[in-house]
Design a protein around this motif. Structure first.
Motif, PDB file in Angstrom:
ATOM      1  N   GLY A  49       0.779  -1.226   0.000  1.00 36.77           N
ATOM      2  CA  GLY A  49       0.000   0.000   0.000  1.00 36.77           C
ATOM      3  C   GLY A  49       0.808   1.271   0.000  1.00 36.77           C
ATOM      4  N   VAL A  50       2.152   1.162   0.031  1.00 37.06           N
ATOM      5  CA  VAL A  50       2.996   2.357   0.070  1.00 37.06           C
ATOM      6  C   VAL A  50       3.868   2.437  -1.183  1.00 37.06           C
ATOM      7  N   ASP A  51       4.878   1.597  -1.282  1.00 35.67           N
ATOM      8  CA  ASP A  51       5.805   1.658  -2.417  1.00 35.67           C
ATOM      9  C   ASP A  51       6.866   0.586  -2.225  1.00 35.67           C
ATOM     10  N   LYS A  86       9.746   7.029   6.265  1.00 33.94           N
ATOM     11  CA  LYS A  86       9.065   7.328   7.527  1.00 33.94           C
ATOM     12  C   LYS A  86       8.086   6.219   7.897  1.00 33.94           C
ATOM     13  N   LYS A  87       7.430   5.648   6.889  1.00 32.18           N
ATOM     14  CA  LYS A  87       6.558   4.508   7.145  1.00 32.18           C
ATOM     15  C   LYS A  87       7.386   3.296   7.575  1.00 32.18           C
ATOM     16  N   ALA A  88       8.531   3.097   6.929  1.00 31.05           N
ATOM     17  CA  ALA A  88       9.380   1.944   7.250  1.00 31.05           C
ATOM     18  C   ALA A  88       9.851   1.980   8.692  1.00 31.05           C
ATOM     19  N   LYS A 101       4.613  -7.015   8.142  1.00 27.73           N
ATOM     20  CA  LYS A 101       5.067  -7.718   6.948  1.00 27.73           C
ATOM     21  C   LYS A 101       5.722  -6.748   5.969  1.00 27.73           C
ATOM     22  N   ILE A 102       6.809  -7.202   5.350  1.00 29.21           N
ATOM     23  CA  ILE A 102       7.446  -6.462   4.267  1.00 29.21           C
ATOM     24  C   ILE A 102       7.778  -7.445   3.152  1.00 29.21           C
TER      25      ILE A 102
END
Length: 283
Positions: free
Chosen positions: A45-47, A73-75, A83-84
């Motif tokens: 949902g981010v990149d 900043k999300k990371a 989950k990644i």
């Protein structure tokens, strides 16, 4: 074991917060890795963005993130259980000569992340003498201050720790002192290899110093990457494709790369000066 080019969804096992700016995300997964290589990290949902592997053991690896833009900043807000997605590892890592007797490792800011596994790989009973030079804007931006057995020469822009000035000042000092020490062997270079990662203007200065003193060097470059394996062309630097031909480049290649320390491509493919590119990357 993750094999090259195989994507996988992995669970963050631990987050280590280094400072308000930096955090390392660990996953308990083996990965076939050479210091200097990178992985593509996807946050649903981010990149997806490229990150070097900053920590590596036989059954675990970690990526260190600096909170600058939306993705990073999300990371750094993620934690255990999140989950990644991981693809990789990709690229060419550092060449570690088995006969090296003395090496210099020069890190600026988050450039310490790809160099850290290299330093640890050299820290053996039979490894070379390591001159480790680490610089940052201020004390809070210094990564892994207690991680290495090798002595670390610290410098900060604001003088909050160590020498107030540039890592290249210390590198020059070390080269001069080593030349005096090795006066009887005047033709020998001060180091068998210099490794560097950090702001490109810093790496260009390291390269120029090495060229002037007959020392080979390897630097790890950063460019905007989409694919990670050389098909999209987003990360070209002159004639080189950074994700495939690099991200580590040696002196021979650097001499031919006209875009080194001059320009880079934006997401649109537009070539811009490096200062404009750096501003865009922080958004």
């Amino acid at each position: 074991m993750i094999t090259q080019l195989l994507p996988a969804m992995l669970t963050v096992a631990e987050k280590e917060v280094h400072s308000p700016e930096f955090a390392t995300l660990y996953v308990n997964q083996a990965i076939d890795f050479k210091p200097g290589q990178f992985v593509m990290v996807w946050i649903p949902g981010v990149d997806e963005k490229p990150y070097t592997i900053s920590h590596h053991t036989p059954d675990r690896f970690g990526i260190t993130v600096e909170a600058k833009g939306v993705f990073s900043k999300k990371a750094v807000s993620l934690g255990a259980g999140d989950k990644i997605g991981i693809r990789g590892p990709f690229g060419n890592g550092f060449n570690m000569g088995v006969a090296y007797k003395r090496v210099a490792v020069v890190a600026g800011g988050c450039g310490m992340a790809p160099l850290a596994p290299l330093v640890e790989a050299f820290q053996t009973d039979t490894g070379p003498e390591i001159v480790l030079i680490q610089g940052a804007r201020s004390k809070s931006f210094l990564l892994y201050p207690d991680r290495f057995t090798a002595k670390v020469e610290i410098c900060t822009d604001d003088g909050s720790k160590g020498y107030k000035g540039f890592v290249t000042d210390i590198l020059m000092e070390k080269i001069k002192k080593q030349k005096i020490k090795d006066l009887s062997a005047a033709s020998a270079p001060a180091f068998d290899m210099v490794y560097a990662c950090g702001p490109e203007i810093m790496m260009a200065k390291v390269f120029d110093i090495c060229e002037a003193h007959g020392i080979p060097c390897q630097v790890s470059l950063e460019r905007y990457m989409r694919c990670g394996f050389g098909v999209c062309g987003a990360c070209v630097c002159g004639h080189a494709v950074v994700c495939k031909d690099g991200p580590v480049f040696g002196s021979k290649m650097l001499r031919t790369m006209a875009d080194f320390n001059t320009r880079a491509l934006l997401k649109t493919g537009k070539p811009v000066p490096l200062n404009e590119y750096a501003t865009w990357r922080c958004q």
